[in-house]
Write a protein that holds these residues in place. Structure first.
Motif, short mmCIF file in Angstrom:
data_model
loop_
_atom_site.label_atom_id
_atom_site.label_comp_id
_atom_site.label_asym_id
_atom_site.label_seq_id
_atom_site.Cartn_x
_atom_site.Cartn_y
_atom_site.Cartn_z
N LEU A 1 0.87 -1.08 -0.04
CA LEU A 1 -0.09 -0.01 -0.05
C LEU A 1 0.82 1.11 0.03
N THR A 2 0.48 2.29 -0.36
CA THR A 2 0.98 3.53 -0.26
C THR A 2 0.85 4.25 1.08
N PHE A 3 2.06 3.67 1.83
CA PHE A 3 2.00 3.97 3.09
C PHE A 3 1.69 5.31 3.82
N ASN A 4 2.29 6.44 2.84
CA ASN A 4 2.02 7.64 3.69
C ASN A 4 0.75 8.26 3.16
N THR A 5 -0.34 7.31 2.80
CA THR A 5 -1.51 7.94 2.53
C THR A 5 -2.48 7.34 3.51
N TYR A 6 -2.14 6.63 4.33
CA TYR A 6 -2.91 5.54 5.05
C TYR A 6 -2.57 6.22 6.62
N THR B 1 2.67 5.61 23.35
CA THR B 1 2.76 6.69 22.33
C THR B 1 2.61 6.00 20.60
N ILE B 2 2.08 6.53 19.90
CA ILE B 2 1.93 5.97 18.56
C ILE B 2 2.73 6.82 17.80
N SER B 3 3.59 6.50 16.90
CA SER B 3 4.49 7.13 15.96
C SER B 3 4.67 6.33 14.60
N ARG B 4 5.08 7.10 13.52
CA ARG B 4 5.33 6.37 12.23
C ARG B 4 6.45 7.00 11.53
N ASP B 5 7.20 6.21 10.61
CA ASP B 5 8.40 6.32 9.82
C ASP B 5 8.00 6.24 8.48
N ASN B 6 7.40 7.31 7.99
CA ASN B 6 7.03 7.02 6.58
C ASN B 6 8.16 6.41 5.41
N ALA B 7 9.21 6.74 5.94
CA ALA B 7 10.56 6.21 4.89
C ALA B 7 10.60 4.73 5.10
N LYS B 8 10.31 4.30 6.17
CA LYS B 8 10.34 2.65 6.57
C LYS B 8 8.95 2.04 6.66
N ASN B 9 8.02 2.65 6.10
CA ASN B 9 6.85 1.92 6.09
C ASN B 9 6.16 1.19 7.40
N THR B 10 6.50 2.00 8.41
CA THR B 10 6.65 1.36 9.77
C THR B 10 5.84 2.22 10.83
N VAL B 11 4.93 1.64 11.52
CA VAL B 11 4.17 2.39 12.66
C VAL B 11 4.59 1.77 13.90
N TYR B 12 4.91 2.52 14.94
CA TYR B 12 5.31 2.16 16.08
C TYR B 12 4.45 2.17 17.31
N THR C 1 -2.40 -6.97 28.86
CA THR C 1 -2.40 -8.05 28.54
C THR C 1 -3.17 -8.40 27.22
N ALA C 2 -2.80 -8.92 26.03
CA ALA C 2 -3.72 -8.87 24.94
C ALA C 2 -2.91 -9.35 23.83
N VAL C 3 -3.66 -9.57 22.61
CA VAL C 3 -3.03 -9.51 21.72
C VAL C 3 -3.16 -8.33 20.70
N TYR C 4 -1.99 -7.60 20.31
CA TYR C 4 -2.04 -6.20 19.72
C TYR C 4 -2.22 -6.57 18.13
N TYR C 5 -3.04 -5.74 17.40
CA TYR C 5 -3.15 -5.81 16.01
C TYR C 5 -2.85 -4.44 15.69
N CYS C 6 -2.14 -4.50 14.34
CA CYS C 6 -1.64 -3.40 13.49
C CYS C 6 -3.15 -3.05 12.52
N THR C 7 -3.45 -2.12 12.07
CA THR C 7 -4.53 -1.69 11.24
C THR C 7 -3.93 -0.44 10.19
N ALA C 8 -4.63 -0.63 9.02
CA ALA C 8 -4.28 0.36 8.19
C ALA C 8 -5.75 0.82 7.33
N ALA C 9 -5.98 2.11 7.18
CA ALA C 9 -7.34 2.60 6.41
C ALA C 9 -7.25 4.05 6.06
N ARG C 10 -7.76 4.31 5.24
CA ARG C 10 -7.98 5.55 4.60
C ARG C 10 -8.21 6.73 5.46
N GLY C 11 -8.69 6.52 6.39
CA GLY C 11 -8.94 7.46 7.63
C GLY C 11 -9.54 7.16 8.91
#
Length: 122
Positions: free
Chosen positions: A27-32, A69-80, A91-101
């Motif tokens: 996906l085009t990471f820096n548009t999500y 704290t959430i952050s992102r590195d668009n150059a690495k296509n990674t969110v932290y 305690t839980a399973v943590y899931y990453c998600t990506a969406a348009r808005g």
């Protein structure tokens, strides 16, 4: 196809810290808008945090405000997700998600990763 791969989960004592990563491809990471949810056994999936792609606005669930704290590195296509002062109730399973808005993220209507387990011992 879109792939979201989480990493960084594990076992930590209460009061400790972990940093989760989510690497995105297909996906085009820096548009999500990117987000994190979690799901504990027997509970519904819960919104944790999100970060928009444009103005980098952040959103947090009430139970994690001031600790995560959430952050992102668009150059690495990674969110932290930096998690500090962890509690057993995190305690839980943590899931990453990506969406348009942000609304799509919070409706849980985006793409999903496979999850990573976080266990906090007391």
């Amino acid at each position: 196809q879109v792939q979201l791969v989480e990493s960084g989960g594990g076992l930590v004592q209460a009061g400790g810290s972990l940093r989760l990563s989510c690497a995105a491809s297909g996906l085009t990471f820096n548009t999500y808008t990117m987000g994190w949810f979690r799901q504990a056994p027997g509970k519904e999936r819960e919104f944790v945090a999100a970060i928009t792609w444009g103005d980098l606005r952040t959103y947090y669930g009430d139970s994690v405000k001031g600790r995560f704290t959430i952050s992102r590195d668009n150059a690495k296509n990674t969110v932290y997700l930096q998690m500090n002062n962890l509690k057993p109730e995190d305690t839980a399973v943590y899931y990453c998600t990506a969406a348009r808005g942000i609304s799509t993220v919070q409706r849980m209507s985006g793409y999903w990763g496979q999850g990573t387990q976080v266990t906090v011992s007391s």
